[in-house]
Design an enzyme around this catalytic site. Structure first.
Site, PDB file in Angstrom:
ATOM      1  N   ASP A  15     -37.155  51.988  29.121  1.00 13.12           N
ATOM      2  CA  ASP A  15     -37.508  53.381  29.411  1.00 13.12           C
ATOM      3  C   ASP A  15     -36.363  54.349  29.133  1.00 13.12           C
ATOM      4  O   ASP A  15     -36.000  55.170  29.981  1.00 13.12           O
ATOM      5  CB  ASP A  15     -37.960  53.535  30.870  1.00 13.12           C
ATOM      6  CG  ASP A  15     -39.003  52.528  31.288  1.00 13.12           C
ATOM      7  OD1 ASP A  15     -39.836  52.163  30.440  1.00 13.12           O
ATOM      8  OD2 ASP A  15     -38.986  52.097  32.457  1.00 13.12           O
ATOM      9  N   GLU A 192     -48.353  57.940  29.523  1.00 11.06           N
ATOM     10  CA  GLU A 192     -47.152  57.988  30.364  1.00 11.06           C
ATOM     11  C   GLU A 192     -45.980  58.494  29.538  1.00 11.06           C
ATOM     12  O   GLU A 192     -46.115  58.845  28.367  1.00 11.06           O
ATOM     13  CB  GLU A 192     -46.846  56.586  30.927  1.00 11.06           C
ATOM     14  CG  GLU A 192     -46.676  55.515  29.867  1.00 11.06           C
ATOM     15  CD  GLU A 192     -46.654  54.114  30.441  1.00 11.06           C
ATOM     16  OE1 GLU A 192     -46.768  53.955  31.663  1.00 11.06           O
ATOM     17  OE2 GLU A 192     -46.523  53.162  29.649  1.00 11.06           O
TER      18      GLU A 192
END
Length: 506
Positions: A15, A192
């Site tokens: 991420d 997302e």
């Protein structure tokens, strides 16, 4: 010309978010990644050339900044966004199943960072419901927090509301409005990782969709305002490895930045599977980078991610020469300094009866960074029982353990446990944990690697077991993390004299 290494950051670094900061001394780049239940939380890497990266610190270095002590496996620090404005670093993140959505600040990215303020709903009752927050400012200073509307608690747990956005007052850390629904992609699951960018008087909303596994990808839309409406790019996904046999899979969750040559880059996560069917990724999600081109029609195009690993590395630590643990050491739901201390020329861990099956073991470790890897520790178990382990989570770990006259290799795969045990005649020994490339039929390996467990006692090497590494791969385990190799104590005091780790990505 900048060399783009891939992985950009080896091992469990998912991420990624990156920001460029320009100064009189030239540009610097700062990169943040997720840590889930591990502490210290949210590592910050810095580079001055986008080739060499240094771990300069962490955001969460004190108790209370992240409430991970009791989060379930895969909870904790999810998906940061790091930005810089008017001399201040801003980082927003969700402490999933912990404190909630948080905003941290620092004037130096190495820290110290603030304690973290909850980003509250408009009525101030609780944290915003969602994950993967982004923070952006428009020309008049209005703050936009855009996030993925996955509800993690309450009656609606598990419900996904798509991409959401609010304006926020950073003095009170309260939303100024009810969340609005934003462009949520092209129909792929789990929209997302939203990021908002203003480029040439247009606002671009880039997201991930398709899930963080093999369907992962990056898509984008644009509009004239940060609140939309947004027009979908004609060639989404911008980047994805889905339905390919590329050596880097799961590519997605990207963040854009201008690189050292003035060209745009995208940092993103991916995995490096190694098997005949490219099925098993031993190291979990890592950070990668790929070039970005702006086309004449104003849309960005992102190149596929190319594998370009660095040369092998060797880390050798003699704890007699150490005054403190370096930034690479992490622990599970606790800070390493609360579990181990440098004392009498050793790293000493104090066992409390917990094993690696427990959510808070007495374990301190470092990320496995290479597909082929070997770790040796010199250990004294005269006053306790402990060993050397590779861990994904409390249900998936492999270790070699010594103490109380016994030497044991152990593989724990969910509810399946196997042990190999021999008598031990010494209390000082070397423990070995090697990750080796598997032998393949006709050159096609059938698994990610093979874990070899052994020890050297009184100068004699003892090979205890070989364990199929696919059982400690991201496709098998329940965690979103990756392999962490470390030392642990089960009972008494275990003294670790030295640590040697070397590996490569052949």
């Amino acid at each position: 010309m900048t060399t783009l290494y891939n992985p950009l950051l080896n091992g469990f670094h998912p991420d990624p978010s990156v920001v460029r900061v320009d100064s009189a001394d030239g540009p610097e780049w700062f990169l943040a990644t997720s840590t889930f239940e591990y502490l210290p939380g949210i590592p910050i890497h810095r580079s001055r050339d986008f080739e060499n990266w240094e771990l300069i610190g962490h955001v969460a270095t004190r108790p209370g900044q992240l409430a991970v002590e009791d989060v379930p496996t895969a909870g904790g620090a999810w998906a940061p966004t790091i930005r810089h404005r008017d001399g201040v670093f801003h980082l927003v993140i969700t402490d999933a199943m912990g404190r909630g959505m948080l905003h941290f600040t620092a004037t130096d990215a190495a820290g110290p960072w603030s304690d973290g303020d909850l980003i509250l709903k408009q009525d101030g009752s609780a944290s915003l419901d969602g994950i993967d927050p982004d923070i952006a400012w428009d020309a008049d200073g209005t703050v936009y927090v855009t996030y993925s509307g996955l509800i993690l608690s309450g009656d609606g747990i598990g419900q996904h509301l798509g991409i959401q956005q609010v304006t926020v007052d950073l003095e009170s850390h309260r939303a100024l409005e009810e969340p609005r629904s934003m462009w949520s992609g092209t129909g792929g699951g789990f929209p997302e990782a939203p990021h908002l960018y203003e480029v040439d008087d247009r606002w671009y909303l880039m997201i991930a969709e398709g899930g963080t596994e093999r369907g992962h990808g990056v898509s984008i839309a644009r509009g004239t305002s940060p609140v939309g409406p947004f027009e979908t790019a004609p060639h989404n996904p911008l980047v994805s490895a889905r339905s390919t046999t590329r050596p880097v899979q799961n590519t997605g969750h990207g963040d854009l930045v201008i690189g050292p040559d003035g060209d745009w880059l995208c940092v993103l996560l991916g995995v490096r599977p190694r098997s005949m069917t490219r099925a098993f990724s031993a190291l979990g999600r890592e950070t990668f980078v790929t070039p970005v081109r702006w086309e004449d029609d104003g849309w960005p195009a992102i190149d596929p991610v190319l594998l370009n690993p660095r040369a092998g590395t060797r880390v050798e630590i003699a704890f007699a020469d150490s005054h403190e643990l370096d930034h690479e050491w992490i622990a599970v739901r606790a800070l390493p300094g609360s579990l181990a201390e440098l004392c009498d020329g050793a790293l000493v861990l104090h066992g409390d009866g917990c094993t690696l099956d427990d959510p808070r073991p007495i374990f301190v470790g470092r990320r496995q960074e290479h597909l082929t890897n070997a770790v040796t520790v010199s250990i004294d178990v005269g006053a306790g029982v402990g060993g050397l382990a590779v861990r994904y989570d409390e249900r998936f770990h492999v270790e070699v353990e010594a103490g109380e006259g016994v030497l044991t290799a152990r593989a724990v795969v969910a509810d399946l446990v196997q042990e190999w045990t021999v008598p031990l005649t010494s209390t000082t020994l070397d423990l070995h944990l090697d990750s080796r490339r598997p032998d393949g039929d006709g050159g096609f390996p059938r698994t990610s690697d093979v874990l070899h467990l052994g020890a050297t006692v009184d100068g004699e090497r003892i090979d205890l077991a070989a364990v199929d590494g696919r059982f400690l791969a991201s496709e098998t385990c329940e965690s979103f993390t990756g392999r962490v190799i470390g030392v642990y104590a089960r009972s008494g005091d275990v003294a670790v004299r030295s640590w040697v780790a070397e590996g490569d990505d052949e």
